[in-house]
Write a protein that holds these residues in place. Sequence first.
Motif, PDB file in Angstrom:
ATOM      1  N   ALA A 188       0.824  -1.211   0.000  1.00 25.73           N
ATOM      2  CA  ALA A 188       0.000   0.000   0.000  1.00 25.73           C
ATOM      3  C   ALA A 188       0.860   1.263   0.000  1.00 25.73           C
ATOM      4  O   ALA A 188       0.561   2.235  -0.704  1.00 25.73           O
ATOM      5  N   ASN A 189       1.926   1.267   0.804  1.00 24.97           N
ATOM      6  CA  ASN A 189       2.813   2.428   0.846  1.00 24.97           C
ATOM      7  C   ASN A 189       3.496   2.652  -0.504  1.00 24.97           C
ATOM      8  O   ASN A 189       3.598   3.779  -0.990  1.00 24.97           O
ATOM      9  N   LEU A 190       3.977   1.550  -1.097  1.00 20.29           N
ATOM     10  CA  LEU A 190       4.671   1.663  -2.376  1.00 20.29           C
ATOM     11  C   LEU A 190       3.715   2.089  -3.490  1.00 20.29           C
ATOM     12  O   LEU A 190       4.065   2.925  -4.329  1.00 20.29           O
ATOM     13  N   GLU A 191       2.503   1.526  -3.499  1.00 22.78           N
ATOM     14  CA  GLU A 191       1.511   1.915  -4.506  1.00 22.78           C
ATOM     15  C   GLU A 191       1.163   3.392  -4.381  1.00 22.78           C
ATOM     16  O   GLU A 191       1.061   4.110  -5.387  1.00 22.78           O
ATOM     17  N   SER A 192       0.978   3.860  -3.163  1.00 23.75           N
ATOM     18  CA  SER A 192       0.633   5.263  -2.945  1.00 23.75           C
ATOM     19  C   SER A 192       1.752   6.175  -3.447  1.00 23.75           C
ATOM     20  O   SER A 192       1.495   7.224  -4.056  1.00 23.75           O
ATOM     21  N   PHE A 193       2.988   5.782  -3.198  1.00 22.01           N
ATOM     22  CA  PHE A 193       4.116   6.578  -3.667  1.00 22.01           C
ATOM     23  C   PHE A 193       4.168   6.627  -5.189  1.00 22.01           C
ATOM     24  O   PHE A 193       4.277   7.701  -5.802  1.00 22.01           O
ATOM     25  N   VAL A 194       4.086   5.463  -5.840  1.00 22.91           N
ATOM     26  CA  VAL A 194       4.204   5.401  -7.308  1.00 22.91           C
ATOM     27  C   VAL A 194       3.074   6.174  -7.981  1.00 22.91           C
ATOM     28  O   VAL A 194       3.302   6.961  -8.904  1.00 22.91           O
ATOM     29  N   LYS A 195       1.840   5.970  -7.546  1.00 19.38           N
ATOM     30  CA  LYS A 195       0.711   6.664  -8.172  1.00 19.38           C
ATOM     31  C   LYS A 195       0.783   8.170  -7.929  1.00 19.38           C
ATOM     32  O   LYS A 195       0.430   8.966  -8.805  1.00 19.38           O
ATOM     33  N   SER A 196       1.235   8.568  -6.759  1.00 20.53           N
ATOM     34  CA  SER A 196       1.384  10.001  -6.475  1.00 20.53           C
ATOM     35  C   SER A 196       2.465  10.613  -7.359  1.00 20.53           C
ATOM     36  O   SER A 196       2.325  11.735  -7.859  1.00 20.53           O
ATOM     37  N   ALA A 197       3.548   9.867  -7.561  1.00 21.19           N
ATOM     38  CA  ALA A 197       4.632  10.360  -8.412  1.00 21.19           C
ATOM     39  C   ALA A 197       4.183  10.463  -9.867  1.00 21.19           C
ATOM     40  O   ALA A 197       4.517  11.428 -10.559  1.00 21.19           O
ATOM     41  N   GLU A 198       3.418   9.495 -10.337  1.00 22.93           N
ATOM     42  CA  GLU A 198       2.956   9.500 -11.726  1.00 22.93           C
ATOM     43  C   GLU A 198       1.999  10.653 -12.002  1.00 22.93           C
ATOM     44  O   GLU A 198       2.013  11.236 -13.091  1.00 22.93           O
ATOM     45  N   SER A 199       1.164  10.975 -11.037  1.00 25.61           N
ATOM     46  CA  SER A 199       0.132  11.988 -11.253  1.00 25.61           C
ATOM     47  C   SER A 199       0.466  13.341 -10.630  1.00 25.61           C
ATOM     48  O   SER A 199      -0.238  14.323 -10.875  1.00 25.61           O
ATOM     49  N   ALA A 200       1.548  13.397  -9.821  1.00 27.56           N
ATOM     50  CA  ALA A 200       1.937  14.625  -9.106  1.00 27.56           C
ATOM     51  C   ALA A 200       0.801  15.155  -8.249  1.00 27.56           C
ATOM     52  O   ALA A 200       0.624  16.357  -8.082  1.00 27.56           O
ATOM     53  N   SER A 201       0.034  14.213  -7.687  1.00 32.87           N
ATOM     54  CA  SER A 201      -1.136  14.628  -6.892  1.00 32.87           C
ATOM     55  C   SER A 201      -1.579  13.503  -5.980  1.00 32.87           C
ATOM     56  O   SER A 201      -1.784  12.373  -6.438  1.00 32.87           O
ATOM     57  N   PHE A 202      -1.739  13.799  -4.688  1.00 26.89           N
ATOM     58  CA  PHE A 202      -2.302  12.812  -3.772  1.00 26.89           C
ATOM     59  C   PHE A 202      -3.763  12.524  -4.123  1.00 26.89           C
ATOM     60  O   PHE A 202      -4.227  11.394  -4.025  1.00 26.89           O
ATOM     61  N   SER A 203      -4.494  13.550  -4.538  1.00 27.48           N
ATOM     62  CA  SER A 203      -5.920  13.368  -4.846  1.00 27.48           C
ATOM     63  C   SER A 203      -6.119  12.452  -6.043  1.00 27.48           C
ATOM     64  O   SER A 203      -6.978  11.561  -6.028  1.00 27.48           O
ATOM     65  N   GLU A 204      -5.313  12.665  -7.102  1.00 27.68           N
ATOM     66  CA  GLU A 204      -5.440  11.806  -8.287  1.00 27.68           C
ATOM     67  C   GLU A 204      -4.994  10.390  -7.972  1.00 27.68           C
ATOM     68  O   GLU A 204      -5.597   9.412  -8.410  1.00 27.68           O
ATOM     69  N   ALA A 205      -3.917  10.252  -7.189  1.00 27.95           N
ATOM     70  CA  ALA A 205      -3.466   8.918  -6.782  1.00 27.95           C
ATOM     71  C   ALA A 205      -4.544   8.217  -5.976  1.00 27.95           C
ATOM     72  O   ALA A 205      -4.790   7.010  -6.152  1.00 27.95           O
TER      73      ALA A 205
END
Length: 312
Positions: free
Chosen positions: A5-22
């Motif tokens: 979960a931590n790694l997924e949250s990091f990768v998706k946040s990095a890809e979208s540059a947004s916590f909300s989009e992740a």
Amino acid sequence: METLANLESFVKSAESASFSEAARRLSLTPAAVSRNVAMLERNLGVRLFQRSTRKLVLTEAGERFLQSIGGNLDALQTAIADVSSGASEPAGVLKVSLSPTFGAEFILPLLPELKRRHPLIRPEWHFENRHVDLAAEGYDVAIGAGFDLTPGIVARTLAPAHIIAVAAPGYMAGRTPPSDPEDLSRMEGIAMRSLRTGRVRQWVMRNVAGTEKAAPLPDTIIVNDPAAMREAAKLGLGVALLAVSDVLRELENGSLIRLLPHWYADAGAISLYYASRTLLPAKTRVFVDLVAETFSREQLAERFAGSLASVG
């Protein structure tokens, strides 16, 4: 060891540059994603993002970490999904993008068989005339022609995308059939404006000998959908340049006839596009195999080829 979960949250946040989009992509709350990333930073002892009210920016350490785990995370997610659903029973949401005309005619009829074989798969199919970003928009598969092969995306060719000239028998009644692509200039044309470029597409046709000639079909009527072009042609409103796959049934039942039977334009190939992974998710693999199996059994590659004299 870090949680997935931590790694997924990091990768998706990095890809979208947004916590909300992740959070949207992961079906979590923004607070949960932010908490997961903060926990990861605390465990690693480094700051991975520079945070502002407008966007997230990776730090140098964050860039290195993303490059290190990106592909491995995909493989880990796939392995967990397959094991948790049972390797012999593909499951989960299967998100597919496909054009409305082609998808409804040739792919939608496969749905009963897909559900019969794999009842735990939940199809989410989007019928749309656009090229989607598979990774950014969360698609498992896209079917169409002309997609850009961005890093990590592969294409499995299904059939040629050949463009041919068609018209209704009633429209051609009393008219001299064109013998050359240049003769299309004296016909009324049904054209399509591209959603992507905003321009009316112009075609260059070729014959089996390799000779190429422009097809100067007037844009008497302009629409933005191949199905609308086909229906307008059936109404006797003019000549349309369409993919064989979009008019195959009409050619076979006689509601449209093919003009210039030895000429066609090459628009590339109809392909299946999906992420290149060492472990392709079972739900994706069985769908790809079913589509390929159907195209082979029904000889659709041969039937879609405008270079064959048997078409029309």
